[in-house]
Design a protein around this motif. Structure first.
Motif, PDB file in Angstrom:
ATOM      1  N   GLY A 703       0.817  -1.209   0.000  1.00 38.11           N
ATOM      2  CA  GLY A 703       0.000   0.000   0.000  1.00 38.11           C
ATOM      3  C   GLY A 703       0.853   1.262   0.000  1.00 38.11           C
ATOM      4  O   GLY A 703       0.568   2.230  -0.727  1.00 38.11           O
ATOM      5  N   GLU A 704       1.897   1.261   0.810  1.00 39.19           N
ATOM      6  CA  GLU A 704       2.800   2.423   0.846  1.00 39.19           C
ATOM      7  C   GLU A 704       3.563   2.564  -0.470  1.00 39.19           C
ATOM      8  O   GLU A 704       3.812   3.688  -0.941  1.00 39.19           O
ATOM      9  N   ALA A 705       3.928   1.428  -1.057  1.00 40.01           N
ATOM     10  CA  ALA A 705       4.622   1.477  -2.342  1.00 40.01           C
ATOM     11  C   ALA A 705       3.728   2.113  -3.403  1.00 40.01           C
ATOM     12  O   ALA A 705       4.174   2.961  -4.194  1.00 40.01           O
ATOM     13  N   LEU A 706       2.451   1.729  -3.416  1.00 42.66           N
ATOM     14  CA  LEU A 706       1.511   2.310  -4.376  1.00 42.66           C
ATOM     15  C   LEU A 706       1.358   3.803  -4.138  1.00 42.66           C
ATOM     16  O   LEU A 706       1.293   4.597  -5.098  1.00 42.66           O
ATOM     17  N   ALA A 707       1.308   4.220  -2.872  1.00 46.58           N
ATOM     18  CA  ALA A 707       1.147   5.647  -2.560  1.00 46.58           C
ATOM     19  C   ALA A 707       2.309   6.469  -3.113  1.00 46.58           C
ATOM     20  O   ALA A 707       2.123   7.589  -3.602  1.00 46.58           O
ATOM     21  N   VAL A 708       3.526   5.909  -3.040  1.00 45.02           N
ATOM     22  CA  VAL A 708       4.698   6.599  -3.575  1.00 45.02           C
ATOM     23  C   VAL A 708       4.544   6.827  -5.072  1.00 45.02           C
ATOM     24  O   VAL A 708       4.781   7.925  -5.587  1.00 45.02           O
ATOM     25  N   LEU A 709       4.133   5.788  -5.789  1.00 40.07           N
ATOM     26  CA  LEU A 709       4.007   5.899  -7.238  1.00 40.07           C
ATOM     27  C   LEU A 709       2.812   6.764  -7.631  1.00 40.07           C
ATOM     28  O   LEU A 709       2.863   7.504  -8.621  1.00 40.07           O
ATOM     29  N   ARG A 710       1.723   6.687  -6.845  1.00 39.71           N
ATOM     30  CA  ARG A 710       0.549   7.504  -7.139  1.00 39.71           C
ATOM     31  C   ARG A 710       0.891   8.993  -7.088  1.00 39.71           C
ATOM     32  O   ARG A 710       0.455   9.772  -7.941  1.00 39.71           O
ATOM     33  N   GLU A 711       1.699   9.388  -6.114  1.00 34.96           N
ATOM     34  CA  GLU A 711       2.062  10.811  -5.985  1.00 34.96           C
ATOM     35  C   GLU A 711       2.781  11.313  -7.239  1.00 34.96           C
ATOM     36  O   GLU A 711       2.460  12.396  -7.753  1.00 34.96           O
ATOM     37  N   ILE A 712       3.733  10.545  -7.728  1.00 34.82           N
ATOM     38  CA  ILE A 712       4.454  10.941  -8.937  1.00 34.82           C
ATOM     39  C   ILE A 712       3.520  10.924 -10.140  1.00 34.82           C
ATOM     40  O   ILE A 712       3.524  11.839 -10.980  1.00 34.82           O
ATOM     41  N   TRP A 713       2.701   9.891 -10.236  1.00 33.00           N
ATOM     42  CA  TRP A 713       1.760   9.774 -11.352  1.00 33.00           C
ATOM     43  C   TRP A 713       0.837  10.992 -11.421  1.00 33.00           C
ATOM     44  O   TRP A 713       0.679  11.612 -12.485  1.00 33.00           O
ATOM     45  N   GLU A 714       0.235  11.338 -10.312  1.00 35.47           N
ATOM     46  CA  GLU A 714      -0.719  12.452 -10.306  1.00 35.47           C
ATOM     47  C   GLU A 714      -0.048  13.779 -10.625  1.00 35.47           C
ATOM     48  O   GLU A 714      -0.630  14.631 -11.298  1.00 35.47           O
TER      49      GLU A 714
END
Length: 926
Positions: A703-714
């Protein structure tokens, strides 16, 4: 017999080790020897004796000059070259792009000196011999460390001699790093037998007990022994039938003098000889009879006669163009017996004499500082010296301007301008900013434009984008020169680009290009269209980006665009072609850019081209080549503001994760994060995010890994920038599939839109990946792997196959999962991603040579394809620079490949590596 000419005794073992080092240059294996010892231990004498043993080798030797040394001075003297020969005119920052590279003067010179040395080594064996290392300048120290660490790779011998360096000095830093690669020789006192041998050689017969007692009082320190023997007069010696000795009275006197025999010799000189010797000591190293005569006001013939006498008694040495003190203890002793007032007076006289005789400005400035004299001329000399070194040794430049400001009642503007540059080069940009603003208060219009541009550069180095843009606009408003204005507009557009204002950047870049064409300034056109290419790329206007990429490369090739090199158009063109899935074209442009920046002296940009090579290799699944290029880029030591170093740490972290090396990945992430915190990141965020997410996932924190990538993606989606997200889609889609279906749907929609708009194969593959996870169709991931592979992205193809196996497992399609897994294992192993492969199949974890090296001769099986090519060229006798030219990479990348080959093949030097290469070649042709 001339005093000072002594045999080398009691050092046979040490002498043999130095000869071995010289032989290592002859046989091409390279070696490093450090000779350590207290003052007077005989280090220099030992080196000179060893030099006399050598044949068939080029000796590049020089002593360090201490306080009068210029940056790289001892290296330039040893190699017999100069900055003028290497570069021509003194260089300084040419553009906002270059300002982003930080303090690059030393890096550029060091790289050119490495090239110069390797060329010399390619013509025959070379040994570098540096004496008095304890007073080395910082730039030379760093360069010598790099030579020592690469000695085996380039086949050079390095021999250095030094007293124990003082803590915190450049020599101390060098000393610690040399210890890891050098053979160390510690010189202590001579054995009694060796001292007796020296004495008997000097007097021509055996010596008696009293003289032995006197010599023992020196502590067997070689210089004190020879000084005491040279001080003996005929009246001091009592000659018997078989021995020579001294009387008890003489013995008592000499025993008192023995611990400070060098000082005793100086005090025994008559006043005229002592005066001449003191001036020689004061003027080191730039000293001739003419200097001494003018400082003392003595007739030249009288000075020459005195210098000849000082040479005969062993206190000075005559060189072809100057006179030197025989030893530093005699130099410091001669100065110590002068009063401070006398020394200051002589330094004051030396200011005028050295200036009149054309000595280097830094030498004259040294005498200004030591004399304590003031006045406008002293300030001007200090400013000139600071200007001379500001881009090479900013610390010394600041020290010189400090002294000048102490002497000046009102600081002249040129002093403040030089200080601004020095502070900016040191990273003390806030202080630099204050000074520029003070100069702006009464600047004329022409000066205002220059100052505001300087201020913009200082603000840019601090990461203050908004204020950089404001000052660039102010500089543009103050400028009345059309050519300068068009280039300022181009630089303003670059600043806007880096701030994320793509529309503003594009508008001003178009205007700057039009102005440049109208006035015939091709360099301004290149600068503006370079920005236009990048803005079009970031705004997903592929047609315009392609048009401008072709245009800037063509324009930069024109003779009238020679100074366009500072704007680095090849980097922009290469980056666009790479992101457009044209890696081979990107590499060709990259090679052209690398050649042009080398020819133009803009070596500070080489790391950026190496970083692009690393990204190409990473995407192509050549992890060893990517690592070599990234490490080569970092080896330059350029701590840039554009993010090249951040980029490279991101690449290295990703490579480490693919190999299963968590510790190295964490170290790369830490280094990259530190640079980001310092404001050094226009590139590389997405790669650091992939490393961070990968590490979190390995610890079960998906979940934390996804949050890291989501921030860059957005962030990138909000900016409308497709570039940078190409590598992110496979990872974010895989993590979002079970955790955030809404995000996964968004990833699919955006990927499909950009695939349609851009027509780039990678985005079509990304859309298939996202669609496969949304629809639960592993076959779509298999199709994506084929598209990735067709675009040359073998690593992403392998990762897509791994994801296909994971998805097939989730939906219970065991047969399909087994097939995808088998294909993924082979593909990952072929890329060198053995950690990923091991996670799928334990058998691959023990087969590191699988795939890429399957057809390679067994002796070189551990090497990557590019490492194998490098070893073959080493075996053919090519230098690193020649290999770099042949393979279209940088010399630093080749050095990284050579180092990797050493490690993988367990060889210690270039000769062994060449033999392995030749041995394999022989076996494969029989």
């Amino acid at each position: 017999m001339v005093a000072g000419t002594w045999p080398c005794v009691g050092r046979d073992a040490e002498r043999a080790r130095i000869r071995d080092a010289f032989e290592s240059a002859v046989d091409g294996s390279g070696g490093v020897v450090v000779i350590a010892g207290a003052a007077g231990a005989g280090k220099s004498h030992l080196v000179q004796a060893a030099l006399g043993d050598t044949e068939g080798i080029e000796i590049c030797a020089a002593p360090c000059r201490g306080v009068t040394a210029s940056p790289f001075g001892v290296v330039l003297e040893a190699l017999g070259t100069s900055l003028g020969e290497l570069f021509g005119p003194t260089f300084r920052r040419g553009s906002l792009v270059e300002a982003g590279a930080g303090d690059v003067g030393r890096v550029v010179i060091a790289e050119q000196l490495h090239e110069h040395l390797e060329t010399r080594c390619g013509s025959g064996p070379v040994a570098i011999v540096i004496d008095d290392l304890h007073v080395i300048d910082a730039a030379s120290a760093e360069w010598l460390v790099n030579v020592a660490e690469r000695a085996a790779s380039i086949g050079v011998a390095l021999v250095v001699a030094s007293r124990p360096p003082a803590a915190g000095t450049p020599a101390a830093h060098l000393w610690d790093r040399l210890a890891a690669v050098a053979t160390s020789l510690e010189l202590g006192p001579l054995a009694d037998a060796a001292v007796q041998e020296l004495a008997e050689w000097h007097v021509g017969r055996a010596i008696g007990p009293e003289l032995r007692r006197v010599l023992a009082a020196t502590g067997n320190v070689p210089l004190l022994v020879t000084a005491l023997l040279e001080a003996l007069g005929d009246d001091d010696l009592v000659t018997g039938p078989a021995t020579s000795d001294v009387t008890a009275t003489t013995s008592a006197r000499l025993c008192d003098d023995a611990p400070h025999a060098t000082l005793a010799r100086l005090r025994d000189l008559d006043a005229p000889a002592r005066s001449v010797l003191q001036v020689v000591a004061l003027l080191q190293p730039a000293c001739t009879a003419a200097h001494v005569g003018q400082v003392l006001g003595h007739p030249i013939a009288e000075v020459v006669s005195t210098i000849d006498h000082l040479e005969r008694i062993g206190l000075v040495v005559l060189r072809s163009s100057h006179v030197e003190m025989r030893h530093d203890l005699y130099r410091t002793g001669a100065l110590a017996i002068m009063s401070p007032a006398a020394r200051s007076a002589l330094h004051a006289s030396a200011v005028e004499v050295c200036g009149a005789l054309g000595d280097p400005v830094h030498v004259v400035a040294h005498h200004v500082v030591e004399s304590g004299v003031g006045g406008e001329r002293a300030v001007d000399l200090l400013v000139a010296a600071a200007r001379d070194v500001v881009d090479l040794d900013a610390v010394h430049a600041v020290e010189l301007t400090d002294r000048a400001m102490e002497l000046a009642r009102v600081a002249p503007r040129e002093l403040t301008r030089v200080r601004v540059r020095a502070l900016a080069n040191l990273g003390r940009t806030a202080e630099s900013e204050v000074l520029v603003r003070s100069l702006l208060r009464d600047a004329n219009p022409l000066e205002e434009a220059e100052l505001r541009r300087d201020l913009a550069l200082a603000l840019f180095q601090q990461g203050r984008a908004t204020e950089t843009i404001e000052e660039m606009r102010a500089a543009l408003a103050a400028s009345s020169d059309p050519s300068a204005s068009s280039r300022l507009e181009a630089e303003l557009s670059f600043a806007l680009l880096l701030s994320g204002d793509f529309e503003g950047a594009d508008g001003i870049a178009r205007r700057a290009a039009d102005t440049g064409r109208a006035i015939g300034d091709i360099a301004a056109v290149v600068a503006a269209e370079m920005v236009g290419c990048l803005t079009a790329h970031y705004r997903n206007d592929a047609d315009r980006a392609a048009e401008l990429a072709d245009d800037i490369v063509a324009l930069a090739a024109l003779p009238e665009a020679a100074d366009a090199v500072v704007y680095q158009p090849w980097f922009a063109a290469s980056l666009f072609r790479l992101e457009s899935d044209r890696p081979e074209l990107a590499l060709r442009i990259n090679a052209d850019g690398r050649r042009r920046v080398r020819d133009g002296g803009q070596l500070w940009m080489l790391p950026a081209y190496d970083a692009l090579d690393a990204l190409v290799a990473l995407r192509q699944g050549e992890l060893a080549d990517a690592e070599a290029a990234a490490r080569g880029a970092l080896a330059y030591g350029v701590e840039d503001r554009l993010g090249v170093a951040v980029w490279c740490h991101g690449f290295l972290g990703r490579i480490a994760l693919h190999r299963g090396d968590v510790e190295s990945a964490e170290a790369s992430l830490e280094r990259g994060d530190r640079l980001v915190a310092e404001g050094r990141a226009q590139l590389g965020w997405e790669h650091l995010a992939l490393v961070r997410a990968g590490l979190l996932e390995r610890h079960g924190r998906r979940g934390e890994a996804l949050a890291v990538l989501r921030e860059i993606w957005e962030l990138f989606v909000a900016l409308g920038v497709a570039s940078g997200l190409q590598d992110l889609v496979p990872a974010i889609a895989r993590l979002a599939a079970p955790l955030d279906p809404e995000l996964l749907g968004d990833v699919r929609a955006v990927s499909e839109r950009w695939a349609s708009e851009l027509g780039v194969p990678t985005w079509r593959a990304n859309a298939l990946v996202a669609g496969g996870w949304v629809d639960g169709e592993s076959s779509l991931l298999g199709d994506a792997a084929e598209v990735y592979a067709s675009a040359g992205r073998r690593l992403q193809a392998a990762s897509a196959l791994r994801s296909a196996a994971e998805l097939a497992d989730r939906i219970g399609d065991d047969n399909q999962a087994t097939r995808w897994r088998r294909d993924a294992v082979d593909a990952l192993a072929a890329c060198g991603a053995h950690g990923d492969a091991a996670a799928l199949s334990a058998s691959v974890a023990n087969d590191p040579a699988s795939g890429a090296s399957a057809s390679r001769p067994a002796g070189l099986a551990p090497l990557s394809k590019r490492e194998y090519a490098v070893v073959e060229l080493v075996a053919a006798g090519l230098t690193n620079s020649e290999i770099a030219e042949q393979l279209y990479v940088s010399r630093r990348t080749v050095e990284s490949h050579v180092s990797a080959a050493y490690r993988k093949l367990d060889v210690a030097n270039r000769v062994e590596l060449a033999r392995r290469g030749l041995g394999v070649a022989d076996r494969t042709t029989t």
